[in-house]
Each structure stands twice: as C-alpha cells, then as structure tokens.
Scaffold this motif. Structure first.
Motif, mmCIF file in Angstrom:
data_model
loop_
_atom_site.group_PDB
_atom_site.id
_atom_site.type_symbol
_atom_site.label_atom_id
_atom_site.label_comp_id
_atom_site.label_asym_id
_atom_site.label_seq_id
_atom_site.Cartn_x
_atom_site.Cartn_y
_atom_site.Cartn_z
ATOM 1 N N ASP A 254 -9.027 -14.678 -25.299
ATOM 2 C CA ASP A 254 -9.357 -14.161 -26.626
ATOM 3 C C ASP A 254 -8.701 -14.998 -27.721
ATOM 4 O O ASP A 254 -8.048 -16.008 -27.444
ATOM 5 N N MET A 255 -8.860 -14.581 -28.961
ATOM 6 C CA MET A 255 -8.351 -15.350 -30.095
ATOM 7 C C MET A 255 -6.825 -15.417 -30.114
ATOM 8 O O MET A 255 -6.247 -16.303 -30.748
ATOM 9 N N GLU A 256 -6.174 -14.489 -29.440
ATOM 10 C CA GLU A 256 -4.714 -14.512 -29.365
ATOM 11 C C GLU A 256 -4.205 -15.356 -28.213
ATOM 12 O O GLU A 256 -3.002 -15.485 -28.019
ATOM 13 N N GLY A 257 -5.118 -15.884 -27.411
ATOM 14 C CA GLY A 257 -4.722 -16.720 -26.277
ATOM 15 C C GLY A 257 -4.443 -15.941 -25.019
ATOM 16 O O GLY A 257 -4.020 -16.514 -24.013
ATOM 17 N N ILE A 258 -4.680 -14.615 -25.023
ATOM 18 C CA ILE A 258 -4.429 -13.790 -23.845
ATOM 19 C C ILE A 258 -5.647 -13.833 -22.935
ATOM 20 O O ILE A 258 -6.784 -13.689 -23.384
ATOM 21 N N LYS A 259 -5.413 -14.000 -21.641
ATOM 22 C CA LYS A 259 -6.498 -14.090 -20.667
ATOM 23 C C LYS A 259 -6.849 -12.687 -20.155
ATOM 24 O O LYS A 259 -5.979 -11.935 -19.750
ATOM 25 N N HIS A 260 -8.142 -12.360 -20.185
ATOM 26 C CA HIS A 260 -8.635 -11.064 -19.745
ATOM 27 C C HIS A 260 -9.607 -11.242 -18.589
ATOM 28 O O HIS A 260 -10.530 -12.063 -18.683
ATOM 29 N N VAL A 261 -9.418 -10.475 -17.527
ATOM 30 C CA VAL A 261 -10.405 -10.455 -16.448
ATOM 31 C C VAL A 261 -11.582 -9.620 -16.927
ATOM 32 O O VAL A 261 -11.448 -8.439 -17.220
ATOM 33 N N LEU A 262 -12.737 -10.235 -17.022
ATOM 34 C CA LEU A 262 -13.907 -9.594 -17.620
ATOM 35 C C LEU A 262 -14.751 -8.826 -16.615
ATOM 36 O O LEU A 262 -15.465 -7.889 -16.979
ATOM 37 N N GLY A 263 -14.685 -9.212 -15.356
ATOM 38 C CA GLY A 263 -15.476 -8.501 -14.362
ATOM 39 C C GLY A 263 -15.421 -9.172 -13.006
ATOM 40 O O GLY A 263 -14.932 -10.297 -12.860
ATOM 41 N N ILE A 264 -15.944 -8.441 -11.990
ATOM 42 C CA ILE A 264 -16.018 -8.936 -10.615
ATOM 43 C C ILE A 264 -17.440 -8.714 -10.132
ATOM 44 O O ILE A 264 -17.986 -7.609 -10.251
ATOM 45 N N TRP A 265 -18.055 -9.749 -9.574
ATOM 46 C CA TRP A 265 -19.424 -9.652 -9.088
ATOM 47 C C TRP A 265 -19.488 -10.202 -7.664
ATOM 48 O O TRP A 265 -19.004 -11.298 -7.383
ATOM 49 N N ILE A 266 -20.102 -9.437 -6.757
ATOM 50 C CA ILE A 266 -20.207 -9.826 -5.350
ATOM 51 C C ILE A 266 -21.622 -10.320 -5.080
ATOM 52 O O ILE A 266 -22.603 -9.648 -5.420
ATOM 53 N N GLN A 267 -21.717 -11.493 -4.468
ATOM 54 C CA GLN A 267 -23.026 -12.066 -4.168
ATOM 55 C C GLN A 267 -22.888 -12.959 -2.949
ATOM 56 O O GLN A 267 -21.923 -13.726 -2.828
ATOM 57 N N ASP A 268 -23.869 -12.869 -2.029
ATOM 58 C CA ASP A 268 -23.786 -13.699 -0.830
ATOM 59 C C ASP A 268 -24.297 -15.103 -1.068
ATOM 60 O O ASP A 268 -23.997 -16.023 -0.315
ATOM 61 N N SER A 269 -25.088 -15.296 -2.096
ATOM 62 C CA SER A 269 -25.573 -16.643 -2.406
ATOM 63 C C SER A 269 -25.596 -16.834 -3.912
ATOM 64 O O SER A 269 -25.794 -15.878 -4.669
ATOM 65 N N GLU A 270 -25.394 -18.082 -4.336
ATOM 66 C CA GLU A 270 -25.379 -18.396 -5.746
ATOM 67 C C GLU A 270 -26.735 -18.939 -6.185
ATOM 68 O O GLU A 270 -27.482 -19.478 -5.390
ATOM 69 N N GLY A 271 -27.018 -18.810 -7.459
ATOM 70 C CA GLY A 271 -28.274 -19.322 -7.981
ATOM 71 C C GLY A 271 -28.417 -18.957 -9.435
ATOM 72 O O GLY A 271 -27.646 -18.160 -9.982
ATOM 73 N N SER A 272 -29.415 -19.526 -10.073
ATOM 74 C CA SER A 272 -29.595 -19.308 -11.497
ATOM 75 C C SER A 272 -29.900 -17.851 -11.815
ATOM 76 O O SER A 272 -29.455 -17.322 -12.842
ATOM 77 N N SER A 273 -30.663 -17.169 -10.936
ATOM 78 C CA SER A 273 -30.993 -15.768 -11.201
ATOM 79 C C SER A 273 -29.750 -14.889 -11.153
ATOM 80 O O SER A 273 -29.596 -13.966 -11.970
ATOM 81 N N PHE A 274 -28.864 -15.163 -10.202
ATOM 82 C CA PHE A 274 -27.628 -14.382 -10.105
ATOM 83 C C PHE A 274 -26.767 -14.590 -11.342
ATOM 84 O O PHE A 274 -26.286 -13.628 -11.963
ATOM 85 N N TRP A 275 -26.580 -15.851 -11.730
ATOM 86 C CA TRP A 275 -25.735 -16.124 -12.887
ATOM 87 C C TRP A 275 -26.376 -15.655 -14.188
ATOM 88 O O TRP A 275 -25.679 -15.251 -15.120
ATOM 89 N N ALA A 276 -27.678 -15.658 -14.243
ATOM 90 C CA ALA A 276 -28.358 -15.117 -15.418
ATOM 91 C C ALA A 276 -28.064 -13.623 -15.551
ATOM 92 O O ALA A 276 -27.855 -13.108 -16.666
ATOM 93 N N ASN A 277 -28.023 -12.920 -14.410
ATOM 94 C CA ASN A 277 -27.704 -11.494 -14.421
ATOM 95 C C ASN A 277 -26.267 -11.255 -14.863
ATOM 96 O O ASN A 277 -25.982 -10.331 -15.647
ATOM 97 N N VAL A 278 -25.334 -12.073 -14.367
ATOM 98 C CA VAL A 278 -23.915 -11.934 -14.741
ATOM 99 C C VAL A 278 -23.737 -12.162 -16.243
ATOM 100 O O VAL A 278 -23.077 -11.383 -16.932
#
Length: 460
Positions: free
Chosen positions: A226-250
């Motif tokens: 963020d603007m203060e320089g603090i790192k935030h975990v935004l989310g966790i997503w489980i997927q067995d394969s990677e691809g443009s459709s998966f990342w588009a959803n994320v």
C-alpha cells in the motif's frame, strides 16, 4: 477460564530481573509481601500440593473461579442469592435453585470437573460455560494456534494429551479448526484498497485429494504494497493448472473487491498472467522476477559453473538501460560460458519484453520491483507449515491452513516490529493481513511518483 491479559505479560529486563505489571501481578505481589502466601509456598515446597495436573492448585483455582461465576449468573437469573428467602419473597420469584450437576471441561490446564447449578424450571442458560460445551475458549485458541503452526490433527491430539492431560477426538479437533471457515471467507472477500503501487504474485505447490486421486495443485498468493509501504496478503487461490482464464478470474476478483489500479505487478513469468493483468488494469506494468529468471537460466548449468554464470548475468540486470542490457547479454552469449550453455541467453531472450521494464527506474525503485523475494519469504514459511501434510482433503482445507498460518506469521512480525518501536508492548489483536514494511519505501515511493505523476496524485 484463566487468561493472561496483555498487561500481565512478564518480560525480561536488561538487568536480568523479571518485571510485570497489571492488577493480577499487583495482587499476587501484595499477598506475597504480606506473608499471606507463605504457608501455601511451604506446602508447595514440601510437595504436598502440585501446581498442575489432576487436583493441582491451578486447575482447582480455575474450578473455583468458574463455579463462583456460574453461581453469580444463577443469582442474576433468579433475582436473589442462595438462602435469601427475604429476597425471594420481595421479588415474588416462583423459580428456585435445584442443586447442581457435574460437568468435566477440557481446559488449557487439563480436565476440570465443575458443579453447574440448575433451577427448578430449567430456564437457566449459563453464559460462562454454555450448554453442550465441553471445552473452554482458551483451549480452542490453543488448538487453532497449534494447527496454524503446522501440526496435524493427530499431532495436536497427542500434544494435548501429553502436556495438559486432555484427550480430544480427531473429529472434535477438526471441528474446532473448521470453525474458522466463516472468518476465512470474510477475509477472502473483504474490501481491498483502491490502489496498490506494487503487487507480487507467486505460488506454492500442495497435494490435494480430488475425485478419488491425489493431484498437485498451486496455491497462488497475492501481496499488495500500500501507500505506506506495508505488505498485505490480498488472497489465496487454488488451481491445478495455470492459464489466462484462471488469472483473468483472479484479477477480476481483486477488481471487484475494490482494486482500481496497480502500477507494477511482479511475478515469476506465470503463463497467461500479463494478458489477464492488462485486461483488468490496462496501464499496469508486468515485471518478470529477475531471481526466477536467473534460476530458470541456471537449470541446465553444471553446479561448478553456476556462480560464474550468475556473475556474468549481473551485468545484464544491473545495466543502466535496456540497450546496455542487450549489449551485455550479447557479450555473455558470445563468451566462453555463453557458448558452453547457449540455453542461458535463450532463456533471457524469451523473457526479454517482461524483463526490461524495470530498467527504466532508478536504483532504489529497482530493488522493490525486480524480484518477488518479498512473497517468497512468506511462501518459505508456509511450505514449512504445509510440509507435515502429505495431502489435503480438499481445496478449502488448503486455504484454511494457509490463512491460519498467515495470521500467525504476520502477527509475530507485527509483535516483533512493535517491540523495536520505542519499547512498545505488543498488542493482543492479530494483524491478519499486515506484513513487513518495504525496505527504503519512502525513496521508492518518491521515484514512483516521479515516474507516474498523474496516476499517483489522487492517492498521495
């Protein structure tokens, strides 16, 4: 339940003495100074009284405190105290006490059997020890903490039996950890900031049972600075394969949760990610992690030559601009190591368009965006937590464990940070999504503001 509040924490002082504060500590110190505890200490020293275990002093104190609290609840429920006939008549109460029944509770100090009062009408509902409850909240917190630390359900059951003498079934322990499911869902769907200057994406591999077989899946984790320089975990997503459709959803999920713009997205060259990022945030710059690129280039290099190859590539990613970087890569390609390992230069050329963007930035900003080490540090600790499990029953179990582990990791970091800030005491609340402050962030932020003045101005 006996709990230690933040003010009761005992800390070590520089002179070797032990210091503490708070009402409980003051009370005990006062009793000890007055000599009221001398006889008790003598019996403890002789071995007549044990502090813990069955019939120990601490479990008996817990039992007495609980029974006193339950008796106070009954008095409040009826409107008069035990044996107070005048109070009963004055209140016109028809209900009355009707003895008690024993109940054994699993606590942090071992099993404790208490007498729970009851009334004739059966309308008394205790809040201190709810009906059908066989555990105190502190024990649930202990189970969740052990689970977050990487212990399996069986390990937790053995640990509780060995340390506090409390035997809980595997089903009971699982139900305790499953109770955080709502909190996980709330965290995964919480609103995000409108703007993150830098975002890191990386993944760890886990084994998950799926359709009667065990498959390897990737748990993808996003960290936003963020603007203060603090790192935030935004989310966790489980997927067995990677691809443009998966990342588009994320990316769409993060946009729907409020993320309107990202300046730089640093990743390890994940397939389909650049297209998904640019479709969601058209002005974002996708940067391939230089460290991952070096590892990929060294995949087919002999061990005794890897240090030399890394030294030769240092001139490429340390170049002043993209033209100089291309010249240094050509020099490496035509050199002795380049001719010996042609795959090294080929790997860099394939990723060239996603490698060179960060070269336009000054040195301080380069250190922030050139690698995903910030998220890999977290992933390293998550791998330690998940290593004890040969497999997970489902995707939800993976997210639950990683979320609990992140809470535990970030809470420790927050406490350590507070200890170093002007001697502050750490607070009790878990920070959940707050991580470390990015090193040299102020200088990097100033350089980002100079590089993207129009996009940064609304958020400064």
């Amino acid at each position: 339940m006996v709990t230690l509040k933040n003010d009761d924490v005992v800390e070590g002082r520089g002179d070797g003495a032990v210091a503490g504060s708070g009402p409980a500590r003051e009370l005990v110190d006062g009793l000890a100074a007055s000599g009221a505890l001398d006889s008790l200490f003598e019996r403890i020293d002789r071995g007549d009284i044990e502090l813990t275990g069955d019939g120990g002093l601490i479990p008996e104190l817990v039992r007495t405190a609980l029974e006193r609290g339950l008796e106070a609840e009954m008095t409040s429920h009826l409107g008069y105290g035990p044996g107070d006939r005048a109070g009963k008549e004055a209140n016109g109460a028809e209900n009355s006490r009707n003895g008690s029944y024993p109940k054994t509770l699993a606590t942090e100090v071992g099993p404790v059997t208490i007498q729970v009062p009851r009334d004739r009408e059966g309308s008394f509902t205790p809040r201190l020890v709810p009906k059908c409850s066989r555990r105190l909240g502190g024990l649930d917190d202990m189970i969740i903490s052990l689970y977050a630390g990487g212990m399996t359900v069986r390990d937790i059951g053995h640990h509780l039996t060995k340390t506090v003498g409390t035997e809980l079934s595997h089903e009971t322990i699982s139900s305790v950890t499953d109770a955080v499911a709502d909190a996980v869902l709330e965290w995964q769907e919480r609103p995000l900031d409108e703007f993150y200057p830098v975002m890191y994406l990386d993944a760890i591999r886990v084994k998950v049972r799926d359709g009667g077989r065990v498959v390897s899946k990737a748990a993808h984790i996003a960290i936003g600075v963020d603007m203060e320089g603090i790192k935030h975990v935004l989310g966790i997503w489980i997927q067995d394969s990677e691809g443009s459709s998966f990342w588009a959803n994320v990316c769409a999920q993060m946009a729907n949760r409020g993320v309107m713009d990202v300046l730089v997205v640093c990743c390890d060259g994940l397939k389909g990610l650049p297209e998904a990022v640019e479709a969601t945030w058209p002005d974002a710059m996708v940067q391939t992690c230089v460290v991952h690129l070096i590892r990929a280039a060294n995949r087919f290099v002999a061990d005794h030559d890897r240090k030399k190859v890394c030294a030769g590539l240092r001139g490429v990613y340390g170049a002043a601009d993209a033209d100089q970087a291309r010249k240094r890569l050509d020099e490496f390609k035509h050199g002795e190591l380049g001719r010996k390992y042609p795959s090294v230069a080929a790997t860099w050329k394939r990723a060239w368009d996603r490698f060179t963007p960060f070269l336009q930035f000054p040195p301080m900003l380069r250190r922030v965006v050139y690698t995903t080490n910030s998220i890999e540090s977290l992933n390293y600790q998550l791998r330690k937590v998940s290593r004890n499990r040969s497999q997970f029953p489902n995707d939800q179990a993976v997210v639950k464990l990683l979320w609990l582990a992140i809470c535990d990791i970030e809470d420790k970091r927050a406490r350590q940070r507070e200890r170093t800030e002007k001697g502050k005491r750490p607070k009790n609340e878990c920070r959940l999504i707050e991580g470390r402050i990015t090193t040299n962030w102020k200088q990097a932020l100033a350089q980002l503001a100079a590089a993207y003045p129009e996009r940064m101005e609304p958020y400064i």
